[in-house]
Design a protein around this motif. Structure first.
Motif, PDB file in Angstrom:
ATOM      1  N   GLN A  38       0.831  -1.208   0.000  1.00  0.00           N
ATOM      2  CA  GLN A  38       0.000   0.000   0.000  1.00  0.00           C
ATOM      3  C   GLN A  38       0.863   1.255   0.000  1.00  0.00           C
ATOM      4  O   GLN A  38       0.562   2.233  -0.709  1.00  0.00           O
ATOM      5  CB  GLN A  38      -0.935  -0.017   1.217  1.00  0.00           C
ATOM      6  N   TRP A 153      -4.358  -9.043   2.303  1.00  0.00           N
ATOM      7  CA  TRP A 153      -4.616  -7.643   1.944  1.00  0.00           C
ATOM      8  C   TRP A 153      -5.949  -7.183   2.539  1.00  0.00           C
ATOM      9  O   TRP A 153      -6.037  -6.105   3.144  1.00  0.00           O
ATOM     10  CB  TRP A 153      -4.625  -7.533   0.421  1.00  0.00           C
ATOM     11  N   LEU A 158      -7.539  -3.132   3.691  1.00  0.00           N
ATOM     12  CA  LEU A 158      -7.162  -2.389   2.495  1.00  0.00           C
ATOM     13  C   LEU A 158      -8.208  -2.593   1.398  1.00  0.00           C
ATOM     14  O   LEU A 158      -8.892  -3.626   1.356  1.00  0.00           O
ATOM     15  CB  LEU A 158      -5.777  -2.828   2.032  1.00  0.00           C
TER      16      LEU A 158
END
Length: 335
Positions: A38, A153, A158
């Protein structure tokens, strides 16, 4: 837990075979965490390309390309490992592509020789290591695997997106030089198997399939294919290198790599202290194999995570290619 890994970027000079122009290959970490990815995506002017390399066994009722449309990391493209491959004389799938096929695929993804490519899959750690092996074998060292993949993830909170990926502008990717010693042929495997393990020139062969398939107690998932193993090979099921993690609020799980210390311990358990020391000291090469060349990538990456200088190659055809040949010697039981 999924750890955070800092990025090292020593510069390596490489030469391409199409134009022989000088390019810079940046060496990225083998693994990155979701938070690290990220941060990379958010960096100004960062040239980060994300590829979903999800793949499933033929007998698994899932379609990775359709699942990609339903959900993927923002900006990702789908890398079909059965498509970015070269034909096999035995009709095997996802064999290593030619340099030309690899180059054309990367051009279509908008990847340049300096792009940082991050690969992931939908199971956490399964097929992405094989994709990373392909990139590294063609000298694209600025490549990493997302530890924990898409599930990891999401657990970090996210964002994901759905739909078909937007097409990117084609890039220029010169045909790279292939590092030939990273892949072993059938003939090389037969020659190596004829050497006793006491021979210092014999490379250690690690089989990533289940112990039951290795010993011949359970059949292969491919109909008509004999189970058993290549002579003088060791059993090291790929799951031994992985940690299984629960997905909160679900009965599903996903995998991440064990720590380097735990990976080392699993290697010692599989081959013994003496062989493990020689491997990690670079005094003994390793060849990884599995059912079709996919999960052998997990062993390859796990060994590199213990010691990146470890001499590891991959038998591309793996057990399917070996056992399909009637002249192959097949052992059963435990080494």
């Amino acid at each position: 837990m999924i750890g955070s890994i800092s990025i090292r970027t020593p510069l390596l000079t490489t030469f391409t075979t199409r134009t022989m122009t000088r390019s810079i290959s940046i060496k990225a970490p083998l693994l990155v965490s979701p938070r690290t990815l990220q941060e990379l995506r958010s960096s100004p002017n960062a040239d980060v390309k994300i590829l979903d390399a999800s793949w499933t066994m033929p007998n698994v009722p899932r379609n990775p390309s359709k699942e990609f449309v339903e959900k993927h990391v923002p900006g990702a493209r789908y890398l079909d490992l059965d498509e970015v491959a070269s034909p096999s004389e035995l009709g095997l799938k996802h064999m290593m592509p030619s340099a030309q096929v690899f180059s054309e695929a990367l051009e279509n993804f908008g990847i340049t020789p300096t792009s940082h490519v991050v690969l992931y899959d939908s199971q956490g750690i399964f097929s992405a290591p094989r994709a990373l092996f392909m990139f590294r074998a063609f000298g694209h060292n600025n490549s990493s695997v997302l530890d924990g993949g898409l599930p990891g993830w999401e657990i970090e909170g996210l964002p994901t997106e759905m739909g078909h990926a937007e097409k990117t502008l084609k890039s220029a990717y010169p045909v790279p030089a292939f590092v030939s010693e990273t892949v072993r042929s059938y003939e090389e495997m037969v020659s190596n198997a004829a050497k006793p393990l006491s021979d210092p020139l014999a490379e250690i062969v690690l089989d990533a399939r289940s112990l039951e398939r290795y010993t011949g107690l359970e059949p292969e998932p491919r109909p008509g294919l004999s189970s058993g193993h290549i002579p003088n090979s060791f059993s090291l099921p790929f799951r031994a290198f992985l940690q299984t993690n629960a997905i909160p609020g679900s009965d599903k799980t996903f995998t991440t790599f064990l720590s380097a210390n735990d990976l080392r311990r699993k290697l010692v358990e599989a081959v013994g202290t003496e062989h493990a020391q020689l491997i990690l000291q670079g005094k003994r090469g390793v060849r990884t194999t599995c059912g079709s060349g996919m999960t052998a990538g997990i062993l390859w990456l796990g060994l590199k995570l213990i010691e990146e200088s470890t001499l590891v190659s991959l038998y591309d055809e793996s057990w399917t290619g070996y056992a399909l040949r009637p002249e192959s010697r097949i052992d059963r039981g435990v080494l």
